[in-house]
Motif scaffolding. Structure first.
Motif, PDB file in Angstrom:
ATOM      1  N   ILE A 506       0.832  -1.198   0.000  1.00 47.42           N
ATOM      2  CA  ILE A 506       0.000   0.000   0.000  1.00 47.42           C
ATOM      3  C   ILE A 506       0.867   1.248   0.000  1.00 47.42           C
ATOM      4  O   ILE A 506       0.585   2.237  -0.666  1.00 47.42           O
ATOM      5  CB  ILE A 506      -0.930  -0.006   1.233  1.00 47.42           C
ATOM      6  CG1 ILE A 506      -1.820  -1.254   1.192  1.00 47.42           C
ATOM      7  CG2 ILE A 506      -1.762   1.249   1.317  1.00 47.42           C
ATOM      8  CD1 ILE A 506      -2.655  -1.442   2.433  1.00 47.42           C
ATOM      9  N   THR A 507       1.978   1.156   0.719  1.00 45.33           N
ATOM     10  CA  THR A 507       2.860   2.322   0.799  1.00 45.33           C
ATOM     11  C   THR A 507       3.409   2.688  -0.572  1.00 45.33           C
ATOM     12  O   THR A 507       3.435   3.861  -0.974  1.00 45.33           O
ATOM     13  CB  THR A 507       4.016   2.025   1.754  1.00 45.33           C
ATOM     14  OG1 THR A 507       3.495   1.610   3.010  1.00 45.33           O
ATOM     15  CG2 THR A 507       4.887   3.268   1.945  1.00 45.33           C
ATOM     16  N   SER A 508       3.806   1.659  -1.326  1.00 47.18           N
ATOM     17  CA  SER A 508       4.347   1.932  -2.659  1.00 47.18           C
ATOM     18  C   SER A 508       3.290   2.493  -3.574  1.00 47.18           C
ATOM     19  O   SER A 508       3.582   3.286  -4.461  1.00 47.18           O
ATOM     20  CB  SER A 508       4.949   0.652  -3.257  1.00 47.18           C
ATOM     21  OG  SER A 508       3.928  -0.308  -3.465  1.00 47.18           O
ATOM     22  N   LEU A 509       2.040   2.064  -3.369  1.00 51.38           N
ATOM     23  CA  LEU A 509       0.968   2.600  -4.203  1.00 51.38           C
ATOM     24  C   LEU A 509       0.737   4.075  -3.912  1.00 51.38           C
ATOM     25  O   LEU A 509       0.496   4.878  -4.818  1.00 51.38           O
ATOM     26  CB  LEU A 509      -0.322   1.815  -3.965  1.00 51.38           C
ATOM     27  CG  LEU A 509      -0.374   0.406  -4.562  1.00 51.38           C
ATOM     28  CD1 LEU A 509      -1.608  -0.321  -4.061  1.00 51.38           C
ATOM     29  CD2 LEU A 509      -0.383   0.475  -6.078  1.00 51.38           C
ATOM     30  N   LEU A 510       0.789   4.422  -2.656  1.00 53.16           N
ATOM     31  CA  LEU A 510       0.489   5.800  -2.283  1.00 53.16           C
ATOM     32  C   LEU A 510       1.600   6.751  -2.676  1.00 53.16           C
ATOM     33  O   LEU A 510       1.393   7.963  -2.759  1.00 53.16           O
ATOM     34  CB  LEU A 510       0.239   5.884  -0.772  1.00 53.16           C
ATOM     35  CG  LEU A 510      -0.998   5.116  -0.283  1.00 53.16           C
ATOM     36  CD1 LEU A 510      -1.109   5.202   1.233  1.00 53.16           C
ATOM     37  CD2 LEU A 510      -2.254   5.650  -0.933  1.00 53.16           C
ATOM     38  N   LEU A 594      -7.053  -1.073  -5.457  1.00 51.39           N
ATOM     39  CA  LEU A 594      -8.349  -1.191  -4.789  1.00 51.39           C
ATOM     40  C   LEU A 594      -8.165  -1.550  -3.320  1.00 51.39           C
ATOM     41  O   LEU A 594      -8.919  -1.093  -2.450  1.00 51.39           O
ATOM     42  CB  LEU A 594      -9.202  -2.236  -5.504  1.00 51.39           C
ATOM     43  CG  LEU A 594      -9.583  -1.925  -6.959  1.00 51.39           C
ATOM     44  CD1 LEU A 594     -10.444  -3.038  -7.535  1.00 51.39           C
ATOM     45  CD2 LEU A 594     -10.324  -0.595  -7.045  1.00 51.39           C
ATOM     46  N   THR A 595      -7.165  -2.379  -3.047  1.00 50.76           N
ATOM     47  CA  THR A 595      -6.890  -2.720  -1.653  1.00 50.76           C
ATOM     48  C   THR A 595      -6.460  -1.475  -0.882  1.00 50.76           C
ATOM     49  O   THR A 595      -6.868  -1.255   0.269  1.00 50.76           O
ATOM     50  CB  THR A 595      -5.801  -3.800  -1.585  1.00 50.76           C
ATOM     51  OG1 THR A 595      -6.220  -4.934  -2.337  1.00 50.76           O
ATOM     52  CG2 THR A 595      -5.530  -4.209  -0.154  1.00 50.76           C
ATOM     53  N   ALA A 596      -5.623  -0.667  -1.523  1.00 47.30           N
ATOM     54  CA  ALA A 596      -5.204   0.588  -0.878  1.00 47.30           C
ATOM     55  C   ALA A 596      -6.391   1.489  -0.621  1.00 47.30           C
ATOM     56  O   ALA A 596      -6.471   2.163   0.421  1.00 47.30           O
ATOM     57  CB  ALA A 596      -4.183   1.297  -1.767  1.00 47.30           C
ATOM     58  N   MET A 597      -7.366   1.509  -1.534  1.00 43.11           N
ATOM     59  CA  MET A 597      -8.571   2.320  -1.342  1.00 43.11           C
ATOM     60  C   MET A 597      -9.331   1.871  -0.097  1.00 43.11           C
ATOM     61  O   MET A 597      -9.780   2.690   0.720  1.00 43.11           O
ATOM     62  CB  MET A 597      -9.460   2.214  -2.575  1.00 43.11           C
ATOM     63  CG  MET A 597     -10.779   2.961  -2.447  1.00 43.11           C
ATOM     64  SD  MET A 597     -11.919   2.614  -3.809  1.00 43.11           S
ATOM     65  CE  MET A 597     -12.481   0.975  -3.315  1.00 43.11           C
ATOM     66  N   SER A 598      -9.485   0.566   0.072  1.00 43.35           N
ATOM     67  CA  SER A 598     -10.264   0.060   1.207  1.00 43.35           C
ATOM     68  C   SER A 598      -9.528   0.235   2.532  1.00 43.35           C
ATOM     69  O   SER A 598     -10.165   0.202   3.593  1.00 43.35           O
ATOM     70  CB  SER A 598     -10.601  -1.412   0.978  1.00 43.35           C
ATOM     71  OG  SER A 598      -9.411  -2.203   0.911  1.00 43.35           O
ATOM     72  N   LYS A 599      -8.177   0.404   2.502  1.00 43.79           N
ATOM     73  CA  LYS A 599      -7.405   0.544   3.743  1.00 43.79           C
ATOM     74  C   LYS A 599      -7.262   1.999   4.198  1.00 43.79           C
ATOM     75  O   LYS A 599      -6.792   2.254   5.297  1.00 43.79           O
ATOM     76  CB  LYS A 599      -6.010  -0.045   3.524  1.00 43.79           C
ATOM     77  CG  LYS A 599      -5.997  -1.544   3.244  1.00 43.79           C
ATOM     78  CD  LYS A 599      -6.508  -2.349   4.426  1.00 43.79           C
ATOM     79  CE  LYS A 599      -6.403  -3.852   4.144  1.00 43.79           C
ATOM     80  NZ  LYS A 599      -6.926  -4.644   5.290  1.00 43.79           N
ATOM     81  N   MET A 600      -7.657   2.918   3.366  1.00 44.01           N
ATOM     82  CA  MET A 600      -7.507   4.324   3.724  1.00 44.01           C
ATOM     83  C   MET A 600      -8.485   4.711   4.839  1.00 44.01           C
ATOM     84  O   MET A 600      -9.574   4.135   4.958  1.00 44.01           O
ATOM     85  CB  MET A 600      -7.723   5.227   2.503  1.00 44.01           C
ATOM     86  CG  MET A 600      -6.598   5.151   1.478  1.00 44.01           C
ATOM     87  SD  MET A 600      -6.897   6.220   0.051  1.00 44.01           S
ATOM     88  CE  MET A 600      -6.849   7.842   0.850  1.00 44.01           C
TER      89      MET A 600
END
Length: 809
Positions: A506-510, A594-600
């Motif tokens: 997630i960190t790399s995505l953000l 999408l996983t990053a979206m749900s973890k925000m």
């Protein structure tokens, strides 16, 4: 109304059928003052009455006079008719007298006419009888002296004259003459057969006699005799002429084997030339003796070859068999050029129709094409689902004997195709996948074209050998290696899915580092999948054409046994698997976003900004993969559309599921998600032409799926944004916007709003109470389908939502 009033209508009120005297008087005197001129009106009416009385009186008198004139005219007509009848009777009597007089005059003339006719018939019959008697005597004398030239003309005349006496066979003299003619014909037949036997003895290989004028005239006589005499002469002469062939090419002779089959055809060519030089003028041209000799040679050759091949079947090899078939079909083609084939069709030769130009893309230029071992003479008429009709009447007259041994050829093709598939596999491993070539729209694997070129050559070659069971056997071989090609070359080389993207966090995505995210498949692997898909599509279309062409080549009775539907289904499966791989690859590349979206932490969002990093990540992957796939599927546009539809059907439900995982959401967080959802929707609508210089309108089927799915996601967020107080308004608003009667979905909405369990319980009870009643006769499965908002309502809500987003920004 009277007829006069119908023709000449009257405007006078007195002439009307509904005349009313009171109304008429009131009309004349509407007021008391009008009564002052009553005398004048009365005088006018009296005058009119007198005039009518005069008219009636005149008419009545006129009718009386007409009646008297009519009776007088009728009496005069009756008198005239009586006079006419009298004149007609006089004419009839005179005509009968004239007819009787003519009969008396012509009675003697008729008798003379009958006498003349009988006398003429008698003279003619006596002349015929004289000719018949003299002809029979001359015929018997000429027969003894073997004067066949004179006999041929005389016999035909005698036979023709004898036909006139068929009705006089009861007369003994006539019957005796008829029997003498039959006896002379029998004697002539036996004598001619004996002469031919003496000139061409059936024993021995060398001919001691030869052509002569006597035998030539004897053939002319045989034309008039019983047809069996002619057939016997032809049979014995051909048998004697080919007796040397049976000795020279006996089964135990070296020249009898297939490798020296040329010598058979060279021998008959020499014999036909020898016959033309020595005996060409002896037999009448209509006997077609040269063709009959060639045809009998073909029958003998086919029987002899069949016998020797049965004996030495183990020695037959493919090259030897094809060599023999080639030489044989060449010889049959030579016969077709030299002879008409009239002896094969009882004298009726069907005119060969010129086939129309071919429109089948599978066989572009079959005419004049050559196989490895056999020359193809002419292509058949290119009409779907009709068996080939050879234009050569001699086709198969000898080569039919090779058909039982064509299993050697079929086994050879089986082996060759197996080696060809193995070579394809080895070449693919050695050369690797095809290089990306986006400009050409995704290339078809070259091995595919090689396979079908070989199929075409085998099919044409086999159809020249046989159109029966061997074609069915070859079709089975084709089916086998079409399946092997589909699984070994196409499915076997599809890239395998791996978990290479599992390292993305997630960190790399953000961080949104452009290029830091890579798809599971490399550029080469994506191009390989598209190339395999294009190849499978080419194989599918070409296999269908192959099936049609096989049905044209094979016999009509065997057409039902040719069915390549299973192989076409196999290629369809390869196409479906290829599209699914492309969809899974792009779908999996979007999963981390999408996983990053749900973890925000959406409850902590304080203001609405630009689109979120996860949206940028999804768009980046789409822009990286879709143009490559589109350009490599340019030649199969419909399958690119299928890819887009399948991706939308996969991505949108997954996006909505991740939306439900975003909980709790603040009002500002919902607004940010709404902005992100709208951005994704615009990108998905533009997905088919994204990154393309040529902007095309997306297919309607794809646009409908995107609009329907993403609008649902927007409606979910709009419900989340709505206040939950009062509860009744919130529940009604949910049912109206989402048209979803599932309690589970409603529960997820409440979780996204962050409501407590006690509040959710009361909300759920209210939700169940506010649900509309199910339609009568419908199922009560717990999920009812409500009427969805119309496209106009959806577009209106979207516009309001966009305005809200702009105000927030």
């Amino acid at each position: 109304f009277p007829p006069s009033l119908q023709v000449f209508p009257s405007q006078d009120p007195l002439d009307r059928a509904d005349f009313n005297a009171v109304e008429y008087i009131n009309a004349l005197f509407p007021t008391e003052q009008s009564l002052a001129n009553i005398d004048e009106v009365v005088n006018k009416i009296r005058l009119k009455i007198r005039r009518l009385d005069d008219n009636i009186r005149t008419v009545v008198r006129g009718q009386t006079n007409v009646g008297q004139d009519g009776r007088q005219a009728l009496e005069e007509a009756q008198k005239a008719i009586q006079q006419l009848f009298g004149k007609i009777k006089d004419i009839k009597d005179k005509a009968e007298k004239s007819e009787q007089m003519v009969k008396e005059i012509t009675r003697d003339i008729k008798q003379l006419d009958h006498a003349k006719r009988h006398l003429t018939t008698s003279i003619t019959t006596l002349n015929h009888l004289h000719m018949l008697a003299g002809g029979v005597d001359s015929l018997e004398a000429m027969t003894r002296r073997r004067q066949y030239g004179e006999v041929a003309n005389l016999l035909q005349g005698v036979v023709n004259v004898l036909e006139h006496f068929n009705k006089y066979m009861g007369i003994p003299q006539i019957r005796q003459l008829s029997e003498r003619v039959k006896a002379a014909q029998n004697e002539l037949g036996q004598q001619i057969l004996a002469d031919f036997e003496e000139a061409f003895p059936s024993q021995g290989t060398k001919r001691t006699g030869g052509p002569s004028n006597v035998l030539r005239d004897a053939c002319l006589v045989a034309n008039v005799l019983d047809p069996r005499i002619k057939q016997e002469i032809i049979k014995k002469f051909i048998k004697q002429h080919l007796s040397e062939y049976l000795v020279l090419f006996q089964e135990n002779q070296d020249v009898a084997w297939l490798d020296k089959i040329d010598r058979r055809y060279a021998w008959i060519k020499r014999q036909l030339v020898d016959y033309e030089e020595k005996y060409g003028r002896m037999f009448p041209p209509e006997w077609c003796m040269t063709e009959r000799i060639a045809v009998e040679f073909c029958h003998i050759t086919r029987a002899e070859l069949s016998k020797i091949m049965r004996t030495r079947a183990k020695e037959i090899e493919v090259k030897l068999l094809l060599f023999a078939i080639q030489r044989t079909t060449n010889f049959e083609g030579l016969l077709a050029k030299r002879f008409s084939g009239c002896t094969l069709t009882d004298g009726t030769v069907k005119k060969t129709e010129v086939p129309p130009p071919s429109t089948n893309p599978f066989l572009e230029d079959e005419t004049g094409a050559e196989t490895d071992e056999i020359v193809i003479e002419k292509s058949d008429t290119d009409k779907p689902k009709k068996p080939k009709v050879p234009d050569n009447p001699f086709h198969g007259i000898v080569s039919k004997c090779f058909e039982p041994h064509l299993y050697v050829y079929i086994e050879s093709q089986d082996k060759n195709l197996g080696e060809l598939i193995d070579r394809f596999v080895a070449d693919f491993k050695a050369q690797g996948p095809p290089k990306p070539n986006v400009d050409e729209g995704g290339a078809v694997l070259p091995s595919c074209a090689d396979l079908f070129v070989y199929y075409k050559k085998c099919m044409v070659q086999c159809s020249q050998l046989s159109t029966g069971e061997p074609m069915i056997a070859l079709t089975t071989i084709f089916q086998k290696y079409l399946r092997e090609y589909a699984w070994k070359i196409l499915s076997g080389n599809l890239p395998k899915t791996t978990s290479s993207s599992g390292g993305l966090t997630i960190t790399s995505l953000l961080k949104e580092k452009e290029g830091s995210e890579v798809a599971k498949f490399t550029l080469e692997e994506l191009c390989l999948i598209c190339s395999i898909l294009s190849t499978a599509e080419y194989c599918l279309a070409t296999t269908q054409q192959l099936e049609e062409k096989l049905k044209e080549k094979v016999d009509a009775s065997l057409m039902e046994r040719i069915n390549l539907a299973g192989e076409m289904d196999t290629f369809s499966i390869v196409i479906s698997n290829s599209i699914q791989l492309l969809v899974q690859d792009l779908d999996a590349a979007c999963d981390p976003a999408l996983t990053a979206m749900s973890k925000m932490q959406w409850q902590n969002v304080e203001h609405v900004g630009d689109q979120s990093p996860y949206v940028t990540s999804v768009i980046l992957h789409i822009k990286q993969n879709v143009p490559i796939i589109r350009d490599n599927l340019a030649s199969t546009r419909k399958y690119f559309t299928q890819f887009c539809i399948k991706f939308a059907n996969s991505f949108i439900p997954k996006f909505i599921n991740h939306l439900f995982k975003c909980k709790p959401i603040s009002m500002v967080g919902a607004e940010q998600l709404l902005l992100d959802t709208h951005s994704l929707k615009m990108v998905l609508l533009d997905l088919p032409s994204i990154g393309s210089q040529v902007v095309r309108k997306a297919p309607a089927s794809y646009t409908k799926i995107v609009v329907k799915g993403m609008t649902r996601a927007e409606m979910i967020l709009k419900v989340v944004m709505a206040p939950h107080e009062p509860p009744v308004v919130f529940v009604d608003n949910y049912i109206k916007l989402l048209a979803d009667c599932s309690a589970d979905t409603f529960q997820k909405i409440l979780d996204m709003k962050g409501l407590k369990r006690s509040e959710q319980s009361s909300m759920l009870d209210l939700f169940r109470l506010r649900l509309p009643a199910p339609p009568p006769g419908g199922d009560n499965s717990g999920s009812l389908s409500l009427s969805a908002p119309t496209p106009e309502q959806e577009s209106s809500r979207i516009r309001k939502l966009e305005k809200l987003i702009k105000k927030r920004l």
